[in-house]
Every structure is written in C-alpha cells, then in structure tokens.
Design a protein around this motif. Structure first.
Motif, PDB file in Angstrom:
ATOM      1  N   ASN A  94       4.256  -4.931   0.134  1.00 21.74           N
ATOM      2  CA  ASN A  94       2.923  -4.585  -0.349  1.00 21.74           C
ATOM      3  C   ASN A  94       2.493  -3.407   0.501  1.00 21.74           C
ATOM      4  O   ASN A  94       2.358  -3.542   1.712  1.00 21.74           O
ATOM      5  N   THR A  95       2.318  -2.248  -0.122  1.00 25.56           N
ATOM      6  CA  THR A  95       2.006  -1.065   0.697  1.00 25.56           C
ATOM      7  C   THR A  95       1.071  -0.107  -0.026  1.00 25.56           C
ATOM      8  O   THR A  95       1.033  -0.057  -1.262  1.00 25.56           O
ATOM      9  N   ASN A  96       0.324   0.639   0.751  1.00 26.51           N
ATOM     10  CA  ASN A  96      -0.444   1.773   0.223  1.00 26.51           C
ATOM     11  C   ASN A  96      -0.133   3.003   1.067  1.00 26.51           C
ATOM     12  O   ASN A  96      -0.890   3.951   1.114  1.00 26.51           O
ATOM     13  N   SER A  97       1.039   2.967   1.722  1.00 27.14           N
ATOM     14  CA  SER A  97       1.440   4.072   2.593  1.00 27.14           C
ATOM     15  C   SER A  97       1.846   5.287   1.770  1.00 27.14           C
ATOM     16  O   SER A  97       2.617   5.175   0.812  1.00 27.14           O
ATOM     17  N   THR A  98       1.348   6.450   2.159  1.00 25.76           N
ATOM     18  CA  THR A  98       1.737   7.688   1.480  1.00 25.76           C
ATOM     19  C   THR A  98       2.961   8.319   2.141  1.00 25.76           C
ATOM     20  O   THR A  98       3.397   9.388   1.748  1.00 25.76           O
ATOM     21  N   ALA A 129      -3.353   6.753  -1.220  1.00 23.52           N
ATOM     22  CA  ALA A 129      -3.590   5.533  -0.437  1.00 23.52           C
ATOM     23  C   ALA A 129      -4.605   4.601  -1.083  1.00 23.52           C
ATOM     24  O   ALA A 129      -4.774   3.460  -0.640  1.00 23.52           O
ATOM     25  N   SER A 130      -5.260   5.072  -2.139  1.00 19.54           N
ATOM     26  CA  SER A 130      -6.223   4.193  -2.812  1.00 19.54           C
ATOM     27  C   SER A 130      -5.524   3.238  -3.772  1.00 19.54           C
ATOM     28  O   SER A 130      -6.161   2.389  -4.374  1.00 19.54           O
ATOM     29  N   MET A 131      -4.212   3.411  -3.945  1.00 17.96           N
ATOM     30  CA  MET A 131      -3.474   2.510  -4.823  1.00 17.96           C
ATOM     31  C   MET A 131      -2.595   1.569  -4.000  1.00 17.96           C
ATOM     32  O   MET A 131      -2.319   1.836  -2.829  1.00 17.96           O
ATOM     33  N   THR A 132      -2.184   0.504  -4.619  1.00 16.97           N
ATOM     34  CA  THR A 132      -1.307  -0.450  -3.949  1.00 16.97           C
ATOM     35  C   THR A 132      -0.037  -0.617  -4.777  1.00 16.97           C
ATOM     36  O   THR A 132      -0.101  -0.715  -5.998  1.00 16.97           O
ATOM     37  N   VAL A 154       3.267  -3.022  -5.099  1.00 13.93           N
ATOM     38  CA  VAL A 154       3.925  -4.263  -4.697  1.00 13.93           C
ATOM     39  C   VAL A 154       5.292  -4.303  -5.352  1.00 13.93           C
ATOM     40  O   VAL A 154       5.407  -4.309  -6.585  1.00 13.93           O
TER      41      VAL A 154
END
Lengths: 189, 75
Positions: free
Chosen positions: A60-64, A161-164, A166
């Motif tokens: 689970n990440t929102n890392s760019t 980064a505003s999205m997730t 998975v």
C-alpha cells in the motif's frame, strides 16, 4: 565409391577400426542413439539456473519514488558475462488505485537501475469505475554483461502522492493479499 | 480489529496531508498494532536511480500509532 554398409567380417576382423570424426562428411542427428553430447555442442539457449519468489504479498503506497516490495527480490550470479537474464513478474489478480487521472507504475530494477523504462509499458492506469484493474505481467530479457551477483527487484510508485496504489488486493475492503511471483532465469549464450 | 487499506490511506492523510508511505504486508492491508505500525516505510527522499529513500522511524510528529488508530476507528 560410396559404401552403404560395411561389415567388419568382410575386412578380416570382428570389429571395425575407429574412424576419425574428421573423416565423416555427414552425421544425421537421428543416428546418435546413445551416449552424452559434450555440453559445448548444445549449450546455446540452455537455461542454466532458475530462481523464483512467490508470495501473497501486498503493498500500500502513495510514494512518487519507486518503493521496493520487500520480498519481491531475487539475487542471481550469472555463470558467464554473455548470458542473458529472463525476468518474469506476475502481478496479483487485481490491483487497486483510487485516483482516476494519474497512474501507478510497476518496474523491474537491476540493482539500483530501472530496466523497464520504455514509456508506460509497466504501468497500470486507473480509469474504470471500480478502480480495480486486472493484474498483468512484465517480461524482460536483460543483458547484464556480468558474472557478479545481481539483485533484481520489483518496485512500485504512483504519479501523484494524493493517490494510493494497493498491489495485491482483490476486495475493496482489502481482506487478504493475492499471490504474486517473480521468476529469474539465466539463459546461456 | 482489522482495517481496510482505504481507511489506512485516508487516516494517514487526515493526520498529515503530504505524507508519503509504503506499507508492505503479507497479512492485513493496514497495521493493527504498534508493532505493525513500526513496519511502515516512510518516504523521505529519492536516490539517483529513482528509488525511494525510506525510514521505519516515523519522521512526522503528527503521526503515531495511537493517532492513526483513532482516525481509522472514526472512518
């Protein structure tokens, strides 16, 4: 004169003398009925070693920036610098993204280098209503030109980064991860 | 009690809007304890190859396991 059959008895003995290989002008493969061929005669394209990691892993990440899937990493040491390495990554059955305008990316890395950089061929877009995408695989034939240990890994990132993103889920409520696999083969030149 | 990945993501952003994380799991999709919270990779930068630089020590004072759990429970 070409002989179609030579019998040792006709030459005054019970066994034929050994023939030098250089004297033969043709030898059909179907005539080789037993014994073991020297590896040097058939090594081209041979799979020399296979390594695989499979796991019901999820991220689970929102890392760019590309983040490692901790377990989706394989270390391999090619036996020859001319060998090619065939990488096969099979993603879980479904992937989840919660943003309808940006993309999530999965890439293959050789040590710290991204080797799947052509366009978005290793990406997963989010443009359907449910935000779930069927998983798909990545295959890549690498030419590392090395006999040192190489660490291949699968990494993921998002555009914004505003999205997730998975990786490895099937249900919107995210119960348990789905299986993924990462297989690495050394193919001899 | 287990939480969904959706609640996990939303709760983190409520606590700190611009936080970046990466949570790898072979179990639940969101941490359910302090021990699992400590396994979250917090993104602090990017190396020259485009990979994330991470730390498992949360660098954000706004985010603790207690606060995260509280927000996930509200959602």
């Amino acid at each position: 004169m070409a002989f179609s059959k030579i019998a040792a008895e006709n030459l005054g003995g019970s066994t034929l003398p050994a023939l030098a290989g250089g004297s033969l002008t043709a030898l059909n493969a179907s005539n080789v009925a037993s014994g073991t061929l020297n590896a040097a005669r058939y090594s081209g394209g041979k799979v020399n070693q296979v390594l695989q990691y499979t796991a019901a892993a999820a991220i689970n990440t929102n890392s760019t920036s590309y983040s490692t899937f901790g377990s989706m990493t394989v270390a391999i040491t090619p036996s020859a610098s001319s060998s090619k390495i065939l990488l096969m990554h099979s993603a879980p059955s479904q992937l989840y993204v919660d943003n309808t305008t940006n993309m999530a990316h999965i890439a293959l890395f050789r040590d710290s280098t991204n080797i799947t950089t052509l366009g978005h061929n290793s990406s997963y877009a989010s443009y359907d209503k449910t935000n779930y995408k069927e998983g798909s695989g990545i295959m890549y034939l690498d030419s590392p030109s090395s006999t040192s240990e190489i660490v291949y890994s699968v990494k993921a990132k998002v555009d914004n980064a505003s999205m997730t993103f998975v990786y490895g889920t099937h249900y919107s409520n995210g119960s348990q991860p789905r299986q993924a696999s990462f297989t690495v083969m050394e193919i001899l030149a | 009690m287990s939480y969904t990945h959706d609640k996990f993501s939303k709760a983190l952003r409520i606590l700190k809007a611009d936080v970046m994380w990466s949570y790898i799991t072979e179990g639940n999709f969101a941490p359910t304890s302090q021990e699992e919270f400590n396994k979250i990779d917090w993104i602090t930068g990017e190396d020259s190859g485009g990979s994330a630089i991470t730390t498992k020590t949360c660098p954000h004072s706004e985010i603790t396991w207690t606060k995260l759990k509280e927000e996930m429970d509200k959602l």
